[in-house]
Design a protein around this motif. Structure first.
Motif, short mmCIF file in Angstrom:
data_model
loop_
_atom_site.label_atom_id
_atom_site.label_comp_id
_atom_site.label_asym_id
_atom_site.label_seq_id
_atom_site.Cartn_x
_atom_site.Cartn_y
_atom_site.Cartn_z
N GLU A 123 -7.90 15.47 -11.89
CA GLU A 123 -7.30 14.31 -11.24
C GLU A 123 -8.33 13.45 -10.52
O GLU A 123 -8.16 12.24 -10.41
CB GLU A 123 -6.26 14.78 -10.22
CG GLU A 123 -5.11 15.54 -10.82
CD GLU A 123 -4.25 16.21 -9.75
OE1 GLU A 123 -4.60 16.14 -8.56
OE2 GLU A 123 -3.24 16.81 -10.14
N ASN A 141 -9.33 19.18 -9.07
CA ASN A 141 -7.91 18.93 -8.82
C ASN A 141 -7.61 19.40 -7.41
O ASN A 141 -8.15 20.40 -6.95
CB ASN A 141 -7.03 19.69 -9.81
CG ASN A 141 -7.07 19.10 -11.19
OD1 ASN A 141 -7.12 17.89 -11.36
ND2 ASN A 141 -7.09 19.96 -12.19
N ASP A 192 -5.28 21.16 -6.12
CA ASP A 192 -4.16 22.05 -6.42
C ASP A 192 -4.29 23.34 -5.62
O ASP A 192 -5.22 23.50 -4.84
CB ASP A 192 -4.11 22.34 -7.93
CG ASP A 192 -5.39 22.94 -8.48
OD1 ASP A 192 -6.27 23.36 -7.69
OD2 ASP A 192 -5.52 23.00 -9.72
N ASP A 193 -3.33 24.23 -5.80
CA ASP A 193 -3.30 25.47 -5.03
C ASP A 193 -4.54 26.32 -5.25
O ASP A 193 -5.08 26.91 -4.31
CB ASP A 193 -2.05 26.29 -5.37
CG ASP A 193 -0.77 25.64 -4.89
OD1 ASP A 193 -0.84 24.76 -4.01
OD2 ASP A 193 0.30 26.00 -5.41
#
Length: 91
Positions: free
Chosen positions: A10, A31, A33-34
């Motif tokens: 991203e 990213n 993200d988690d």
């Protein structure tokens, strides 16, 4: 499936090392993200829940600075007067 790199991530950080003779571009793709948050939290001895966005992005930027600083020191032995940019986060 054939994916290009820009479809998998991203965001990225861009840093440069440059002189009048050349420029080295360094890209760190990521990213938010988690999995990425868990990695950064672990490195900062924090929890993913307590890790704010600013602290997350600061860590990634500093990681880029450390990487580019190491490259710059190696190149500086051959080419003096190198400059290094600050990390720029792009989507």
């Amino acid at each position: 499936t054939n994916h290009s790199t820009h479809e998998e991530f991203e965001q990225f950080y861009m840093l440069t090392i440059s002189s009048q003779e050349f420029r080295v571009l360094t890209l760190i793709h990521l990213n938010h993200d988690d999995q990425s948050r868990a990695y950064v939290a672990q490195k900062l001895n924090a929890t993913s829940e307590s890790l704010g966005d600013e602290r997350f992005y600061d860590f990634i930027g500093e990681l880029g600075n450390t990487l580019c600083g190491s490259i710059k020191r190696g190149i500086n032995a051959f080419i003096p007067s190198l400059g290094m940019s600050t990390p720029n986060r792009l989507e």
